[in-house]
Design an enzyme around this catalytic site. Sequence first.
Site, mmCIF file in Angstrom:
data_model
loop_
_atom_site.group_PDB
_atom_site.id
_atom_site.type_symbol
_atom_site.label_atom_id
_atom_site.label_comp_id
_atom_site.label_asym_id
_atom_site.label_seq_id
_atom_site.Cartn_x
_atom_site.Cartn_y
_atom_site.Cartn_z
ATOM 1 C CB CYS A 1 -7.453 -3.321 8.341
ATOM 2 S SG CYS A 1 -8.352 -4.842 8.221
ATOM 3 C CG ASN B 1 2.376 3.376 2.812
ATOM 4 O OD1 ASN B 1 1.137 3.424 2.819
ATOM 5 N ND2 ASN B 1 3.043 2.262 3.051
ATOM 6 N N GLY C 1 9.045 -7.905 3.421
ATOM 7 C CA GLY C 1 9.587 -6.792 4.191
ATOM 8 C C GLY C 1 10.997 -6.464 3.738
ATOM 9 N N GLY C 2 11.123 -5.422 2.951
ATOM 10 C CA GLY C 2 12.454 -4.941 2.582
ATOM 11 C C GLY C 2 13.209 -5.783 1.585
HETATM 12 C C1 LIG Z 1 2.547 2.486 -0.824
HETATM 13 C C2 LIG Z 1 2.204 1.201 -0.125
HETATM 14 C C3 LIG Z 1 0.902 0.748 -0.104
HETATM 15 C C4 LIG Z 1 0.577 -0.434 0.536
HETATM 16 N N1 LIG Z 1 -0.699 -0.897 0.506
HETATM 17 C C5 LIG Z 1 -0.994 -2.088 1.091
HETATM 18 C C6 LIG Z 1 -2.300 -2.633 0.998
HETATM 19 O O1 LIG Z 1 -3.205 -2.069 0.400
HETATM 20 N N2 LIG Z 1 -2.532 -3.829 1.600
HETATM 21 C C7 LIG Z 1 -1.550 -4.524 2.255
HETATM 22 O O2 LIG Z 1 -1.802 -5.606 2.765
HETATM 23 N N3 LIG Z 1 -0.299 -4.027 2.347
HETATM 24 C C8 LIG Z 1 -0.006 -2.833 1.774
HETATM 25 N N4 LIG Z 1 1.273 -2.359 1.846
HETATM 26 C C9 LIG Z 1 2.311 -3.139 2.551
HETATM 27 C C10 LIG Z 1 3.099 -4.003 1.570
HETATM 28 O O3 LIG Z 1 2.288 -4.944 0.950
HETATM 29 C C11 LIG Z 1 4.247 -4.721 2.286
HETATM 30 O O4 LIG Z 1 3.683 -5.588 3.244
HETATM 31 C C12 LIG Z 1 5.205 -3.775 2.986
HETATM 32 O O5 LIG Z 1 5.419 -2.630 2.201
HETATM 33 C C13 LIG Z 1 6.545 -4.420 3.330
HETATM 34 O O6 LIG Z 1 7.220 -4.855 2.174
HETATM 35 P P1 LIG Z 1 8.353 -3.987 1.410
HETATM 36 O O7 LIG Z 1 9.352 -3.575 2.446
HETATM 37 O O8 LIG Z 1 8.883 -4.908 0.366
HETATM 38 O O9 LIG Z 1 7.652 -2.793 0.826
HETATM 39 C C14 LIG Z 1 1.598 -1.166 1.196
HETATM 40 C C15 LIG Z 1 2.911 -0.700 1.184
HETATM 41 C C16 LIG Z 1 3.229 0.466 0.543
HETATM 42 C C17 LIG Z 1 4.652 0.930 0.545
#
Ligand SMILES: Cc1cc2nc3c(=O)[nH]c(=O)nc-3n(C[C@H](O)[C@H](O)[C@H](O)COP(=O)(O)O)c2cc1C
Lengths: 320, 320, 293, 293
Positions: free
Chosen positions: A132, A72, A245-246
């Site tokens: 960021c 994304n 993460g995942g």
């Molecule tokens: C669509 C989307 C938007 C995200 N927006 C943010 C965000 O605004 N701030 C942030 O710290 N992480 C953001 N992330 C990262 C997630 O918080 C998370 O760290 C990352 O997706 C890994 O976890 P997951 O594999 O369970 O998705 C975003 C992830 C996705 C998929």
Amino acid sequence: MSAASNVDLSVSIGGLTLRNPVMPASGTFAEGLEKVMDFNRLGAFVTKTITRELRAGNPLPRVVERPGGLINAIGIPSKGVPYFIETIMPHYAAYDTPLVVSISAPTAEGFASLAAELSIPGVAAIEANISCPNIEEDGKAFAMRAESTQKVTRLLRTATELPLWVKLTPNTGDVPEVARAAEAAGADAVVVANTILSMAIDLKSFKPCLGNIMGGLSGPAIKPIVLRQVFQCAKAVKIPVIGCGGISTADDAIEYMLAGASAVQVGTATFLQPAAMTTIIDGLEAFCLRRETPRVADLIRGVIIEEADEPDLAWLDPVS
Amino acid sequence: MSAASNVDLSVSIGGLTLRNPVMPASGTFAEGLEKVMDFNRLGAFVTKTITRELRAGNPLPRVVERPGGLINAIGIPSKGVPYFIETIMPHYAAYDTPLVVSISAPTAEGFASLAAELSIPGVAAIEANISCPNIEEDGKAFAMRAESTQKVTRLLRTATELPLWVKLTPNTGDVPEVARAAEAAGADAVVVANTILSMAIDLKSFKPCLGNIMGGLSGPAIKPIVLRQVFQCAKAVKIPVIGCGGISTADDAIEYMLAGASAVQVGTATFLQPAAMTTIIDGLEAFCLRRETPRVADLIRGVIIEEADEPDLAWLDPVS
Amino acid sequence: MSIQLDQAHTTAMPIATAAGSACSGAPWKASIVAELAEVVRNEAVNAEYRHLVVNCSEEAAAAQPGQFFQLLCPQPAGEQPFLRRPMSLYGADPDRRQVEFLYKVTGAGTRGLDTLKPGDRLDIMGPLGVGFALDPGWRHIVAVGRGAGLATLAPLARAARANGAQVTAVFSARRPDLLVSVDLFHRHRADVIAVTDSEQTSGPANVERILRRLIADGRCDAFFTCGSSRLMRVQQRLAREVGLPGQVAMEQQMACGIGLCYCCVRDFNVNGEIVNRRVCWDGPVFDLMEALP
Amino acid sequence: MSIQLDQAHTTAMPIATAAGSACSGAPWKASIVAELAEVVRNEAVNAEYRHLVVNCSEEAAAAQPGQFFQLLCPQPAGEQPFLRRPMSLYGADPDRRQVEFLYKVTGAGTRGLDTLKPGDRLDIMGPLGVGFALDPGWRHIVAVGRGAGLATLAPLARAARANGAQVTAVFSARRPDLLVSVDLFHRHRADVIAVTDSEQTSGPANVERILRRLIADGRCDAFFTCGSSRLMRVQQRLAREVGLPGQVAMEQQMACGIGLCYCCVRDFNVNGEIVNRRVCWDGPVFDLMEALP
Ligand SMILES: Cc1cc2nc3c(=O)[nH]c(=O)nc-3n(C[C@H](O)[C@H](O)[C@H](O)COP(=O)(O)O)c2cc1C
Ligand SMILES: Cc1cc2nc3c(=O)[nH]c(=O)nc-3n(C[C@H](O)[C@H](O)[C@H](O)COP(=O)(O)OP(=O)(O)OC[C@H]3O[C@@H](n4cnc5c(N)ncnc54)[C@H](O)[C@@H]3O)c2cc1C
Ligand SMILES: Cc1cc2nc3c(=O)[nH]c(=O)nc-3n(C[C@H](O)[C@H](O)[C@H](O)COP(=O)(O)OP(=O)(O)OC[C@H]3O[C@@H](n4cnc5c(N)ncnc54)[C@H](O)[C@@H]3O)c2cc1C
Ligand SMILES: Cc1cc2nc3c(=O)[nH]c(=O)nc-3n(C[C@H](O)[C@H](O)[C@H](O)COP(=O)(O)O)c2cc1C
Ligand code: FES
Ligand code: FES
């Protein structure tokens, strides 16, 4: 169910006690999920990252799928602080669940002043998304380096009395070192980690699949990598590590807790199974019951490393 | 097929012309594959990494599967240089395919002397696997840092006249910088990349799934990450970039070439489909025919990046 | 050595010979293939084991006893087995171009196999590895197996008979109802001696007694074993004592199955020296005396 | 507004109200569910489209015209669609607890849907989004659609009739044989005017002529459209000129489908100001005059 089963699901994250270790990952959660699950069951709420500046977010397309995950590049569309306080926060006031506000800023000062402004009743903790770009240091993310992490964390620490969680990037070569820097500067917890910088190209048009060219990979594909980083960080710091993460299932959450996570954040899994978080909470409880583990917190750092011969120094980085 | 179709599949990698851009990844190839495919069809042979020291390899278990990939900690079992020259090399002498020898050593001097010793007839190029620990610098892999990469590459460059490929690790925060260091020190090509350091824990025993505790993730799961690194490296250096990570199909190979790869290495895919490499070669040719691309080399760096508004500086690392 | 079993050794012939053939000028031809075989049957034989029969290529149907295949298992609900799974040849019919497997539903891969229905396609790769070798001089051989090891030994019954040797099988299981392939052995005129935990006949002491009797009766020219290191040790002891040859089929977790990755290594004792060998490529059948448990 | 369509708006009611209900003390209950629905039928209706009918929960069967579901598509051979796929409601039967979809086999997800057989399970999540709103004052409505947009408009035919409104449908397709749901509209006593590329009747000029005639005949109190921005622009022009209301169902790639991820945003013109809205949550049905192509 907790009451009946007598499993204690609570965990303590730097002074804040959560009813269970399961919460959303920033950017994958919003009020709409209230239609899917009982918000009073979650360990915490974590908001989409907000910024002081009004931002539109990235050009479309903003997501592309790949086997085992999605990339994304949403960006951080943000309507600013007053909108957040007046329009978003009230939705969460009705619930008995701590609200963690994720913030971001282009400078360390910006982080600190935003944290100060958001240290108000109704906010239980600040999550500083330092993945960021730091415009003061050639645009590299704060969390790419220990020094910039230490600097921004120190300023944040002086700006707020609230529990301070620092969310790290998995894209750096030495995550434990960055975690140590956050700890040294006063963070109450580190969140490990964010998405992994990735790319996809469309074979019809030869163009990048994302409007932003590159984006962040999340979902099951990244789990083994981030799990390793959580394990390394939990050895490097004493403050709690929050794994992210995942994570899609209770088994994933347990694996993270064994590796060293005190709590877990669930992101992409919610897009596939919107009730993933409550299913994971139920699964954690069932696992503890089955293993006769009285408290889920007993799982934290529970991995058993046996004394072994010195491993062969492999072609990959050695065991640290 | 090439002759009939008139598609020119050849690519040139730092002075060495390959009949096509497809070759095995080190450690996933051996003579046994001769029973599965015609070795005269491959772009090159790449051997398992060899070392001067005799090594047993890592404790078992050495692999564990995860969705979309496997984590391995084989280590580098090695029978030393004489065994390689006398027993392994003759197998490849019968073929009209260049032999690339992958080497590793615990010190920069060790790399150089091994490269010198292997600069013999029958060896077409040296691939220096510098993702291994540098015992002179607290055990961090050479490829984790630009300085150590530059140092080992410079010594290697003086030690051999053969084309020198330097294989980088994806586990560092700034792969393009490391690629630049390799280029500056005289590498003829960089291979991007190796496996991504990962971990898995068994939920029955609470022990790590691998005897070595951690291991390297390979397979489709890592493709978007390594593809991004190839894209970044191809922008950073002028020497050819060889892409390696999760390539299973011709489409994957094409995506890598568009991102900037001049050739590709196929690893884990061979474990699932032993004829993956020849299937990919056929698919590359078919793609070029369909798109009326006379030479497969025209695909290299073919990604189309449109001039766009400055992307929103996102919560993830920005477009570099 | 029978011609049939010679082929097993051709498949596992020294690598130099295989590579050397590239010089001969003859067009290259694959001797190991991955193919989409068609499921003919996939049925439970008891509470634990399933019998899988597939239609396959000529090359695959030429598989020899002790060789194995790498199966790309379908995904069962909610699980994603990534690697292929090694499965011993349970039977091969070159005329009907079929191979058979006997598997125990254990984890993700075998749960995936369990979903197969007749007509479905299954990606099989093989034949792989070095199989059993039958010396034409042997008149009586003894096969000792437990668990899934019985599947590995099963095709020996037919091959030994074709080779003019009489087989006595000593089969060990937890309960009588979990014994498999007894009928198959009987069909090939083998004697089957079943020992079980539930009847308390499966202990090493009793098996040793049985084997000693067979040796004393002149009914054991060689041991073949698979599936129990406890029983393997009994046979190693007897073989050393009496001077008998033997072969053992070993297991080890595999990734590639064709000698590329070195994840399936085991230690072997070769004349007092410990050497590392790949079960998939140097085996899975090894000299009984060299195997370490 | 009919009670039935009120529910559509309840599902899409302002978030504050939904959250507020947590205070009421009543036990919490999901209004959007992901469930394993049972496939009843999955058949080709022409060379491109498939009609899928599933048995589902009461909540899902209460879906309203213009709402959609997120389908977790099975994996077709060699492909792994990761995300759910949004699909418009094509029909809902609360009594039989069924919902229907009409889809075009395009990529990985729809190829996966194509593998479904009666009796198979499909994970559906919904109902989602804000559907069409029917004003009880409207006597005649006009539905203009092209491509998969016809699927989205289809349930309007039944709802409008239940609401006492007469429907005229203007359907556009490449060829007459690719027109879908004409029968369905006829069943609900709608008039269908078909225009096609092959007959050269589908150009915007001709559609405009048709629409002007309907307006002139007093047969158009409101526009409903989906599937063509070219035709949407024609309607916007006419609606502005004549002062008619209208609604448009928009598409955009989606990940979550429930307002979490902001990947499905589009720009809208709200009183001259460009605002960003989520198609999945603020739509997919929007005011015709606010939509931008
Ligand atoms: C669509 C989307 C938007 C995200 N927006 C943010 C965000 O605004 N701030 C942030 O710290 N992480 C953001 N992330 C990262 C997630 O918080 C998370 O760290 C990352 O997706 C890994 O976890 P997951 O594999 O369970 O998705 C975003 C992830 C996705 C998929
Ligand atoms: C040469 C050889 C022949 C075999 N023949 C048979 C046979 O005929 N019938 C049969 O039922 N099983 C046989 N096995 C074991 C079989 O390969 C499967 O591993 C086992 O059935 C369990 O797989 P799973 O996917 O169900 O379990 P999982 O728990 O999903 O397996 C996880 C991983 O561990 C490996 N693994 C698990 N158990 C074993 C084991 N016992 N040996 C080696 N690797 C293992 C799997 O291959 C896989 O990589 C054989 C193994 C080898 C090495
Ligand atoms: C609200 C809504 C309702 C829809 N209703 C229908 C319907 O009733 N019938 C129908 O056939 N299709 C409908 N679509 C499009 C549908 O969701 C699928 O995306 C499309 O069928 C192609 O998916 P695929 O997996 O086959 O293609 P792929 O190429 O595998 O899709 C890749 C990605 O692009 C997205 N995508 C591709 N095409 C579209 C599209 N036109 N709109 C949005 N995203 C797209 C997919 O969702 C997926 O994320 C609808 C889309 C939306 C947003
Ligand atoms: C079993 C195994 C063994 C490997 N051994 C080596 C090695 O000896 N030297 C090396 O440079 N890379 C080694 N690698 C890494 C591969 O060469 C390759 O860089 C990596 O697997 C990513 O490619 P893939 O996803 O196509 O497998 C090994 C990988 C695997 C899976
Ligand atoms: S399984 Fe790869 S070498 Fe044996
Ligand atoms: S698809 Fe996630 S907000 Fe619309």
